[in-house]
Design an enzyme around this catalytic site. Structure first.
Site: not given
Ligand code: K2U
Ligand code: ZN
Length: 178
Positions: A46, A51, A92-93, A134-135, A138
């Site tokens: 996501g 971000q 989180c990225l 989560h998104e 943000h």
């Molecule tokens: O918002 C972001 O930084 C994207 C996150 C989304 C996410 C956060 C927590 C739980 C699920 C998704 C990134 O994708 S974090 C990396 C990741 C990759 C695969 C699965 C879970 C998290």
């Molecule tokens: Zn995030």
């Protein structure tokens, strides 16, 4: 298409509130395409426009195993959330290398507009439900570490600021040798 720079916590721009999208034009489509490319490259499941320092209510998500089921949420809102909660190890990225448990409603129903401005609803559970919440945090200027204890949050902040300084120093050394 182009890769966008992902802001890193504790950058204050991550705490800005995103504005509603009102114009559904080619520029919006370009933003969505660039966000999707950036998300797949990271890689992540996501990415919110906040971000990448664009403060409009745009989210891209792809939780598919095959990485080819892109979902775009514009001006999203959660219209229902289950009483049942679920603890999930979130990352989180914008907070690289940090994973910790966050409890959220296990199932949600989200309403949003697609990239053409057409409304839709989706009921989600599992990873999709976590990612949507989560998104959407943000877009409200909230990063998942804010659900953790102040002690954990300060340790994460110190660690990432130290990494940022080391990264800047190594870049200076490289440019000095050119
Ligand atoms: O918002 C972001 O930084 C994207 C996150 C989304 C996410 C956060 C927590 C739980 C699920 C998704 C990134 O994708 S974090 C990396 C990741 C990759 C695969 C699965 C879970 C998290
Ligand atoms: Zn995030």
């Amino acid at each position: 298409m182009s890769l966008l720079n992902i802001l890193r916590y504790p950058d204050p721009r991550l705490h800005k509130t995103a504005q509603l999208v009102t114009v559904f034009d080619a520029r919006l489509k370009q933003l969505v395409a660039d966000m999707a490319e950036t998300m797949y490259d990271a890689p992540g499941v996501g990415l919110a426009a906040t971000q990448v320092d664009v403060h409009r209510q745009v989210i891209v998500i792809d939780v598919s195993e095959t990485r080819d089921e892109l979902r775009v949420f514009i001006n999203p809102e959660i219209v229902w959330a289950s009483e049942e909660k679920r603890l999930y190890d979130e990352g989180c990225l914008s907070v690289p290398g940090i994973y910790d448990g966050v409890e959220r409603p296990a199932r949600v129903r989200a309403r949003a507009l697609d990239v053409e401005g057409k409304p839709f609803e989706v009921e989600a559970d599992g990873l999709l439900a976590v990612c949507i919440q989560h998104e959407m945090d943000h877009l409200k200027g909230k990063v998942f570490v804010e659900y953790l204890s102040p002690l954990k949050r300060n340790r994460i902040k110190t660690k990432l600021l130290k990494e940022e300084r080391e990264l800047a120093r190594s870049r200076e050394k490289v440019s000095a040798t050119r």
